[in-house]
Structures are given as structure tokens and as C-alpha cells.
Design a protein around this motif. Sequence first.
Motif, PDB file in Angstrom:
ATOM      1  N   TYR A   1     -20.209  59.801  41.205  1.00 32.99           N
ATOM      2  CA  TYR A   1     -19.739  60.765  42.023  1.00 32.99           C
ATOM      3  C   TYR A   1     -19.412  60.404  43.457  1.00 32.99           C
ATOM      4  CZ  TYR A   1     -21.811  63.827  38.732  1.00 32.99           C
ATOM      5  OH  TYR A   1     -22.353  64.701  37.566  1.00 32.99           O
TER       6      TYR A   1
ATOM      7  N   CYS B   1     -17.860  62.423  47.439  1.00 37.95           N
ATOM      8  CA  CYS B   1     -17.811  63.666  47.951  1.00 37.95           C
ATOM      9  C   CYS B   1     -16.390  63.644  48.358  1.00 37.95           C
ATOM     10  CB  CYS B   1     -18.811  63.565  49.105  1.00 37.95           C
ATOM     11  SG  CYS B   1     -18.590  65.060  50.154  1.00 37.95           S
TER      12      CYS B   1
ATOM     13  N   SER C   1     -22.741  68.919  35.457  1.00 36.24           N
ATOM     14  CA  SER C   1     -22.392  68.027  36.391  1.00 36.24           C
ATOM     15  C   SER C   1     -22.753  68.437  37.865  1.00 36.24           C
ATOM     16  CB  SER C   1     -20.927  68.211  36.499  1.00 36.24           C
ATOM     17  OG  SER C   1     -20.339  67.421  35.369  1.00 36.24           O
TER      18      SER C   1
ATOM     19  N   THR D   1     -22.682  69.156  41.832  1.00 35.63           N
ATOM     20  CA  THR D   1     -21.388  69.982  42.517  1.00 35.63           C
ATOM     21  C   THR D   1     -21.645  69.877  44.073  1.00 35.63           C
ATOM     22  OG1 THR D   1     -22.487  72.109  42.394  1.00 35.63           O
ATOM     23  CG2 THR D   1     -20.749  71.445  40.707  1.00 35.63           C
ATOM     24  N   VAL D   2     -22.870  69.543  44.291  1.00 33.77           N
ATOM     25  CA  VAL D   2     -23.038  69.588  45.814  1.00 33.77           C
ATOM     26  C   VAL D   2     -23.285  68.192  46.267  1.00 33.77           C
ATOM     27  CG1 VAL D   2     -24.458  70.606  47.775  1.00 33.77           C
ATOM     28  CG2 VAL D   2     -23.829  71.951  45.914  1.00 33.77           C
TER      29      VAL D   2
ATOM     30  N   THR E   1     -18.392  69.436  48.308  1.00 33.91           N
ATOM     31  CA  THR E   1     -17.916  69.627  47.048  1.00 33.91           C
ATOM     32  C   THR E   1     -17.795  67.822  46.492  1.00 33.91           C
ATOM     33  OG1 THR E   1     -15.857  69.622  47.277  1.00 33.91           O
ATOM     34  CG2 THR E   1     -17.116  71.663  47.047  1.00 33.91           C
TER      35      THR E   1
ATOM     36  N   ARG F   1     -16.801  65.271  43.129  1.00 33.63           N
ATOM     37  CA  ARG F   1     -16.109  64.774  41.976  1.00 33.63           C
ATOM     38  C   ARG F   1     -16.581  63.690  41.537  1.00 33.63           C
ATOM     39  NH1 ARG F   1     -12.578  60.797  42.755  1.00 33.63           N
ATOM     40  NH2 ARG F   1     -12.295  59.859  44.922  1.00 33.63           N
ATOM     41  N   LYS F   2     -16.624  63.853  40.018  1.00 30.79           N
ATOM     42  CA  LYS F   2     -16.744  62.663  39.109  1.00 30.79           C
ATOM     43  C   LYS F   2     -15.733  61.598  39.344  1.00 30.79           C
ATOM     44  CE  LYS F   2     -19.565  64.493  35.321  1.00 30.79           C
ATOM     45  NZ  LYS F   2     -19.559  64.592  33.843  1.00 30.79           N
TER      46      LYS F   2
END
Length: 99
Positions: free
Chosen positions: A6, A8, A25, A27-28, A35, A37-38
Motif C-alpha cells: 500500500y 498513501c 482492502s 483505506t486509511v 487515503t 492505494r494498492k
Amino acid sequence: MPTYQYACKECDHRFEAVQSFSDPSLTVCPQCSGTLRKVFSSVGVVFKGSGFYRTDSRDSAKSSTVATPAKTETKTETKSDTSSASSSSGTTKTTAAAS
């Protein structure tokens, strides 16, 4: 269980998380609460065992004939052909037909 990466979107913090396929997944971001993201990257796949190479599925007789060069045919002259070509006098010679 697979390991996911992940990142940020706000602070660019990167980390890995071990999750099950059925887990949702993340998210924080744990640092800034932004937020996530993968991060997807290429997967290294190694095929072990027989049957994965092109030469494994071939018959051994076929692969050995492909590797050997093709034989060329050579013509041999008979003695009657060379004797008539070497005579330069005006007499005619008859040659016997080979059977």
C-alpha cells in the motif's frame, strides 16, 4: 496468505500488509489518516518440473532429426560419359545405355 503493498496518496508512506483474500482492502493510512492505494508490481513466476519447456513436449526422435543438417546428393559420372567428352577427333562413338 498474500502480502499486499500500500502507498498513501497524501504522505507517500509505503508499507506491506498480510491479508486474506476475503479481507477488505485498507483505506486509511496509519501515519497521516490519508487515503491509501494498492501498489501493483510484476510477479515473478517460476515453473518447476517437466512439461514447461518447449523441448519437453517433443518426441526425442523428432528433435534429433531437426538438429542434424540435411544431406546433399552428389551426382557421379559414368566412365562412358567422360570418354566421349574427352575425344576431340572427328570419329563418333556410341555409348551403351545403362540399365
